[in-house]
Design a protein around this motif. Structure first.
Motif, PDB file in Angstrom:
ATOM      1  N   ARG A  61     -20.976  60.829  37.018  1.00  0.00           N
ATOM      2  CA  ARG A  61     -22.237  61.561  37.064  1.00  0.00           C
ATOM      3  C   ARG A  61     -22.794  61.752  35.657  1.00  0.00           C
ATOM      4  O   ARG A  61     -23.972  61.469  35.396  1.00  0.00           O
ATOM      5  N   LEU A  62     -21.925  62.190  34.734  1.00  0.00           N
ATOM      6  CA  LEU A  62     -22.379  62.386  33.349  1.00  0.00           C
ATOM      7  C   LEU A  62     -22.842  61.058  32.752  1.00  0.00           C
ATOM      8  O   LEU A  62     -23.850  61.011  32.051  1.00  0.00           O
ATOM      9  N   GLY A  63     -22.091  59.996  33.073  1.00  0.00           N
ATOM     10  CA  GLY A  63     -22.474  58.681  32.556  1.00  0.00           C
ATOM     11  C   GLY A  63     -23.865  58.297  33.025  1.00  0.00           C
ATOM     12  O   GLY A  63     -24.691  57.839  32.236  1.00  0.00           O
ATOM     13  N   ILE A 121     -26.207  60.330  34.072  1.00  0.00           N
ATOM     14  CA  ILE A 121     -27.209  61.232  33.473  1.00  0.00           C
ATOM     15  C   ILE A 121     -27.596  60.720  32.091  1.00  0.00           C
ATOM     16  O   ILE A 121     -28.773  60.629  31.738  1.00  0.00           O
TER      17      ILE A 121
END
Lengths: 205, 254
Positions: free
Chosen positions: A77-79, A81
């Motif tokens: 998810r962070l990637g 984002i």
């Protein structure tokens, strides 16, 4: 920078589970032996094998859960984002450069239009000046012609008047000559003789 | 806390079961260590999962924290192993966050430091080394053992070099686990000892002792700051050494 998990992760799971199971079993055995040897003296807790099995067991569960949550939920998810952000920033920058190029084009077009207008204005002014000059020239020429005509007329008048005057002078001269001759000789000369004599005198000068 | 009138600095490492659990005669009780492992899991998950749940392009505080952790670990890994090393990213990231959260949460008064249990650090170190060995052998086969044979060494010296390399390789999990364990244990004992001094001095009844009681207190405050540094640093050291060892598995040639 987005990071992708690999196929090795699956092998890693097997490895982790296997090694932890071995360790737990070993620790449990060690705890048994320890209990068999002595029980009364409380040992230094971190070195007490009685808790090794439990610690390993719960570490395996919590660390596996953490690994699963991180690799399956948080990190992808962070990637995504961050990837999205990088894309957004890149897109915005592209748009900005595009806008700038457009603005520069417009400025150039404006400059061109201005230069053209200036050139046109110069042309118009030139033309106006030329027509003005032509008109005034024509007027001057007309006036000059008029004046010349008038002068010619005046000169003609003067000439006729002069000839007329000269004619009068001759007539008067011949009359006076006839009168003088009459007075001197007592004999009146004919008009033609008198006029011929005057003409002679005039030509002599 | 008080044992025989004094302060027992070891008491904080004592493991007490919360829920007894003994399947097949193996003691797998849910202890205070287990509780704090679960708390570590919860805190890290809260930061990383709840923090990123907004998915905002302009991050809030918690998302910034999560992104900072992500980028820090990713940068450390690419720095040591290159882009290729990022296949281990979830593992190293989990390891780093687990150790970091354990170390930092352990500094809270009344908490329990998971990483002060040698079995925990040893298990993590063994996990790292096992991954290095198994990945190295799976990927490179026997070429992986080139790790123990330094190039450009005269033939007669080679056996010694191989022996030294092997010993150095085998000592890696030991040093990796003992470094973290020792730092956490010593720091907490030192904190407890200085904290204990304050209590002992105030409880002694002598006026002079009251006067010097603030000194160990000040030292305890300074030590707490140092321990915060040590907690972060040791988590970083653990992660970067993991990267260095994993790099050996990726590129076994010296």
């Amino acid at each position: 920078m987005p990071v992708r998990s690999s196929g090795f992760a699956r092998q890693g799971w097997l490895l982790a589970v296997g090694s932890f199971a071995t360790l737990v079993a070993g620790a449990a055995q060690a705890a048994e032996q320890k209990h068999g040897l002595s029980g009364e003296k409380a040992s230094f807790p971190p070195f007490d094998p009685a808790h090794f099995a439990s610690n390993l067991f719960w570490l395996a569960i919590t660390f596996a859960a953490l690994y699963w949550l991180m690799s399956k939920v948080a990190l992808p998810r962070l990637g995504s984002i961050m990837e999205e952000r990088a894309e957004t920033i890149g897109r915005d920058l592209d748009q900005a450069t595009e806008m700038q190029a457009k603005a520069e084009d417009m400025a150039q077009a404006y400059e061109k239009a201005l230069a053209e207008a200036r050139k046109n204005a110069q042309g118009i002014a030139q033309a106006a000046r030329e027509t003005g000059a032509k008109a005034s020239d024509a007027q001057r020429h007309a006036t000059e012609a008029e004046l010349a005509a008038k002068m010619a007329q005046a000169e003609a008048t003067i000439a006729t008047t002069k000839t007329k005057a000269m004619g009068n002078v001759r007539d008067l001269g011949s009359d006076i000559a006839a009168a003088i001759v009459t007075k001197l000789t007592g004999q009146a000369p004919s008009a033609s003789e008198a006029s011929a004599a005057v003409d002679q005198a005039l030509t002599r000068g | 806390m008080a044992a025989g009138g004094g302060i027992d600095p070891i008491h904080q490492f004592h493991i007490a079961p919360i829920v007894e659990l003994k399947p097949f005669g193996i003691d797998l009780s849910f202890t205070n260590t287990s509780l704090w492992m679960v708390i570590v899991l919860a805190v890290v998950s809260a930061i990383m999962i709840y923090g990123s749940s907004q998915r905002s392009v302009v991050p809030g505080r918690l998302q910034s924290l999560a992104e900072m952790a992500y980028e820090f670990v990713a940068a450390t890994m690419t720095g040591v192993m290159g882009k290729e090393g990022l296949k281990f990213f979830p593992f190293v990231f989990s390891l780093f966050m687990f150790v970091l959260a354990s170390n930092l949460l352990g500094l809270l008064p009344g908490s329990f430091t998971v990483t002060s249990q040698i079995i925990v650090t040893a298990a993590l170190a063994l996990l790292v080394i096992s991954i290095v060995v198994i990945y190295g052998i799976v990927k490179h086969g026997t070429h992986f053992f080139g790790l123990f044979v330094p190039s450009g060494v005269p033939g007669w010296l080679l056996p010694f070099m191989v022996l030294i390399e092997a010993v150095s390789f085998l000592s890696r999990p030991v040093s990796l686990s003992l470094r973290l364990f020792g730092n956490m244990l010593a720091g907490h004992i030192a904190l407890k000892v200085f904290g204990g001094f304050v209590v002992v001095l105030l409880g002694s009844g002598a006026v002079f002792n009251y006067a010097i009681a603030p000194l160990p207190l000040l030292l305890a405050v300074a030590l707490t700051a140092l321990e915060v540094l040590v907690a972060v640093l040791q988590a970083y050291v653990f992660a970067i050494l993991t990267c260095v060892y994993l790099n050996d598995a990726l590129h076994p040639g010296h």
